[in-house]
Write a protein that holds these residues in place. Structure first.
Motif, PDB file in Angstrom:
ATOM      1  N   ALA A  16       0.907  -1.309   0.077  1.00 54.47           N
ATOM      2  CA  ALA A  16      -0.065   0.097  -0.026  1.00 54.47           C
ATOM      3  C   ALA A  16       0.828   1.316   0.093  1.00 54.47           C
ATOM      4  N   ALA A  17       2.070   1.327   0.482  1.00 56.67           N
ATOM      5  CA  ALA A  17       2.998   2.386   0.767  1.00 56.67           C
ATOM      6  C   ALA A  17       3.051   3.178  -0.619  1.00 56.67           C
ATOM      7  N   PRO A  18       3.394   2.680  -1.720  1.00 56.21           N
ATOM      8  CA  PRO A  18       3.708   3.304  -3.121  1.00 56.21           C
ATOM      9  C   PRO A  18       2.257   3.935  -3.412  1.00 56.21           C
ATOM     10  N   PHE A  19       1.112   3.378  -3.144  1.00 53.13           N
ATOM     11  CA  PHE A  19      -0.235   3.978  -3.704  1.00 53.13           C
ATOM     12  C   PHE A  19      -0.342   5.339  -2.739  1.00 53.13           C
ATOM     13  N   ALA A  20      -0.001   5.137  -1.510  1.00 55.02           N
ATOM     14  CA  ALA A  20      -0.221   6.150  -0.492  1.00 55.02           C
ATOM     15  C   ALA A  20       0.594   7.298  -0.917  1.00 55.02           C
ATOM     16  N   ALA A  21       1.967   6.975  -1.382  1.00 56.95           N
ATOM     17  CA  ALA A  21       2.644   8.149  -1.698  1.00 56.95           C
ATOM     18  C   ALA A  21       2.161   8.637  -3.052  1.00 56.95           C
ATOM     19  N   ALA A  22       1.735   8.066  -3.948  1.00 58.34           N
ATOM     20  CA  ALA A  22       1.163   8.245  -5.191  1.00 58.34           C
ATOM     21  C   ALA A  22      -0.365   9.244  -5.150  1.00 58.34           C
ATOM     22  N   ASP A  23      -0.880   8.777  -4.201  1.00 54.96           N
ATOM     23  CA  ASP A  23      -2.181   9.551  -3.828  1.00 54.96           C
ATOM     24  C   ASP A  23      -1.765  10.821  -3.070  1.00 54.96           C
ATOM     25  N   GLU A  24      -0.755  10.999  -2.076  1.00 57.73           N
ATOM     26  CA  GLU A  24      -0.350  12.281  -1.791  1.00 57.73           C
ATOM     27  C   GLU A  24       0.172  13.189  -2.700  1.00 57.73           C
ATOM     28  N   ALA A  25       0.766  12.586  -3.670  1.00 52.17           N
ATOM     29  CA  ALA A  25       1.549  13.396  -4.904  1.00 52.17           C
ATOM     30  C   ALA A  25       0.350  13.984  -5.698  1.00 52.17           C
ATOM     31  N   GLY A  26      -0.491  13.242  -6.032  1.00 54.91           N
ATOM     32  CA  GLY A  26      -1.651  13.683  -6.776  1.00 54.91           C
ATOM     33  C   GLY A  26      -2.661  14.623  -5.909  1.00 54.91           C
ATOM     34  N   MET A  27      -2.616  14.616  -4.686  1.00 52.40           N
ATOM     35  CA  MET A  27      -3.349  15.522  -3.822  1.00 52.40           C
ATOM     36  C   MET A  27      -2.444  17.085  -3.766  1.00 52.40           C
ATOM     37  N   ALA A  28      -1.072  16.706  -3.747  1.00 58.35           N
ATOM     38  CA  ALA A  28      -0.273  17.925  -3.905  1.00 58.35           C
ATOM     39  C   ALA A  28      -0.549  18.714  -4.994  1.00 58.35           C
ATOM     40  N   ALA A  29      -0.568  17.981  -6.329  1.00 63.32           N
ATOM     41  CA  ALA A  29      -0.479  18.340  -7.472  1.00 63.32           C
ATOM     42  C   ALA A  29      -1.871  19.306  -7.732  1.00 63.32           C
ATOM     43  N   ALA A  30      -3.029  18.562  -7.290  1.00 64.66           N
ATOM     44  CA  ALA A  30      -4.293  19.403  -7.152  1.00 64.66           C
ATOM     45  C   ALA A  30      -4.218  20.695  -6.493  1.00 64.66           C
ATOM     46  N   GLY A  31      -3.481  20.378  -5.122  1.00 65.08           N
ATOM     47  CA  GLY A  31      -3.373  21.767  -4.244  1.00 65.08           C
ATOM     48  C   GLY A  31      -2.622  22.821  -4.925  1.00 65.08           C
ATOM     49  N   LEU A  32      -1.354  22.359  -5.919  1.00 64.20           N
ATOM     50  CA  LEU A  32      -0.833  23.463  -6.479  1.00 64.20           C
ATOM     51  C   LEU A  32      -1.798  24.409  -7.411  1.00 64.20           C
ATOM     52  N   GLN A  33      -2.673  23.543  -8.360  1.00 62.86           N
ATOM     53  CA  GLN A  33      -3.626  24.260  -8.907  1.00 62.86           C
ATOM     54  C   GLN A  33      -4.477  25.107  -8.369  1.00 62.86           C
ATOM     55  N   LEU A  34      -4.949  24.755  -7.134  1.00 66.09           N
ATOM     56  CA  LEU A  34      -5.701  25.512  -6.380  1.00 66.09           C
ATOM     57  C   LEU A  34      -4.842  26.781  -5.825  1.00 66.09           C
ATOM     58  N   PHE A  35      -3.654  26.491  -5.459  1.00 74.65           N
ATOM     59  CA  PHE A  35      -2.832  27.578  -4.884  1.00 74.65           C
ATOM     60  C   PHE A  35      -2.548  28.559  -6.096  1.00 74.65           C
ATOM     61  N   LYS A  36      -2.500  28.130  -7.476  1.00 70.32           N
ATOM     62  CA  LYS A  36      -1.997  28.999  -8.561  1.00 70.32           C
ATOM     63  C   LYS A  36      -3.370  29.846  -8.664  1.00 70.32           C
ATOM     64  N   HIS A  37      -4.515  29.204  -8.625  1.00 69.14           N
ATOM     65  CA  HIS A  37      -5.641  29.956  -8.876  1.00 69.14           C
ATOM     66  C   HIS A  37      -6.253  30.923  -7.767  1.00 69.14           C
ATOM     67  N   HIS A  38      -5.857  30.479  -6.397  1.00 67.40           N
ATOM     68  CA  HIS A  38      -6.423  31.389  -5.262  1.00 67.40           C
ATOM     69  C   HIS A  38      -5.590  32.273  -4.709  1.00 67.40           C
ATOM     70  N   CYS A  39      -3.935  31.833  -4.744  1.00 64.96           N
ATOM     71  CA  CYS A  39      -3.113  32.357  -3.613  1.00 64.96           C
ATOM     72  C   CYS A  39      -1.914  33.086  -4.258  1.00 64.96           C
ATOM     73  N   THR A  40      -1.647  32.640  -5.497  1.00 61.39           N
ATOM     74  CA  THR A  40      -0.251  33.257  -6.025  1.00 61.39           C
ATOM     75  C   THR A  40      -0.561  34.953  -6.222  1.00 61.39           C
ATOM     76  N   ALA A  41      -1.789  35.363  -6.336  1.00 65.71           N
ATOM     77  CA  ALA A  41      -1.770  36.862  -6.723  1.00 65.71           C
ATOM     78  C   ALA A  41      -1.350  37.625  -5.335  1.00 65.71           C
ATOM     79  N   CYS A  42      -1.305  36.899  -4.124  1.00 67.86           N
ATOM     80  CA  CYS A  42      -0.807  37.480  -2.846  1.00 67.86           C
ATOM     81  C   CYS A  42       0.444  37.046  -2.281  1.00 67.86           C
ATOM     82  N   HIS A  43       0.540  35.532  -2.399  1.00 62.51           N
ATOM     83  CA  HIS A  43       1.694  35.000  -1.645  1.00 62.51           C
ATOM     84  C   HIS A  43       2.906  34.375  -2.703  1.00 62.51           C
ATOM     85  N   SER A  44       4.009  34.547  -2.029  1.00 62.22           N
ATOM     86  CA  SER A  44       5.000  34.238  -2.733  1.00 62.22           C
ATOM     87  C   SER A  44       5.472  32.675  -2.215  1.00 62.22           C
ATOM     88  N   LEU A  45       6.181  31.804  -3.144  1.00 60.86           N
ATOM     89  CA  LEU A  45       6.730  30.616  -2.864  1.00 60.86           C
ATOM     90  C   LEU A  45       8.288  30.703  -2.953  1.00 60.86           C
TER      91      LEU A  45
END
Length: 126
Positions: A16-45
């Motif tokens: 299960a470990a590789p699937f959990a890591a892949a799931d977390e990576a997918g969630m983070a990738a989706a989060g990056l898209q949300l960050f770009k849409h909602h946050c990058t206008a005001c917050h730096s990385l």
């Protein structure tokens, strides 16, 4: 029998470990898209630069109002918050309810899955 059961549990966890890591990576990738849409206008990385809001690198686990060279509101300075998952979720849902008097405009990401994705992405910022 007990040894066989323990071996089966260990095998399932290992598979299960590789699937959990892949799931977390997918969630983070989706989060990056949300960050770009909602946050990058005001917050730096970039840790060396603040924008209209503070850099969010290292935000998870960090005390609120602690990024150097950023002028926080009195409300944020007095909040006593630490940016754990629970507080981040409350902030993302309704920052003005969590810290009345904050200068950040209200974002209101109320979808729990989107909150999970965004928090997963924020955890990657170290």
């Amino acid at each position: 029998m007990k040894t066989m059961l323990l071996s089966s549990v260990a095998l399932c966890a290992a598979l299960a470990a590789p699937f959990a890591a892949a799931d977390e990576a997918g969630m983070a990738a989706a989060g990056l898209q949300l960050f770009k849409h909602h946050c990058t206008a005001c917050h730096s990385l970039d840790t060396s630069e603040n924008a209209f809001g503070p850099s969010l690198v290292g935000v998870v686990g960090r005390p609120a109002a602690s990024v150097p060279r950023f002028a926080y509101s009195q409300a944020m300075q007095a909040s006593g918050l630490t940016w754990n998952e629970d507080n981040l979720r409350k902030w993302i849902t309704d920052n003005e309810a969590l810290v009345p008097g904050t200068r950040m405009r209200h974002v209101a990401i109320t979808d729990k899955a989107e909150q999970d994705y965004l928090i997963s992405f924020l955890r990657t910022l170290k």
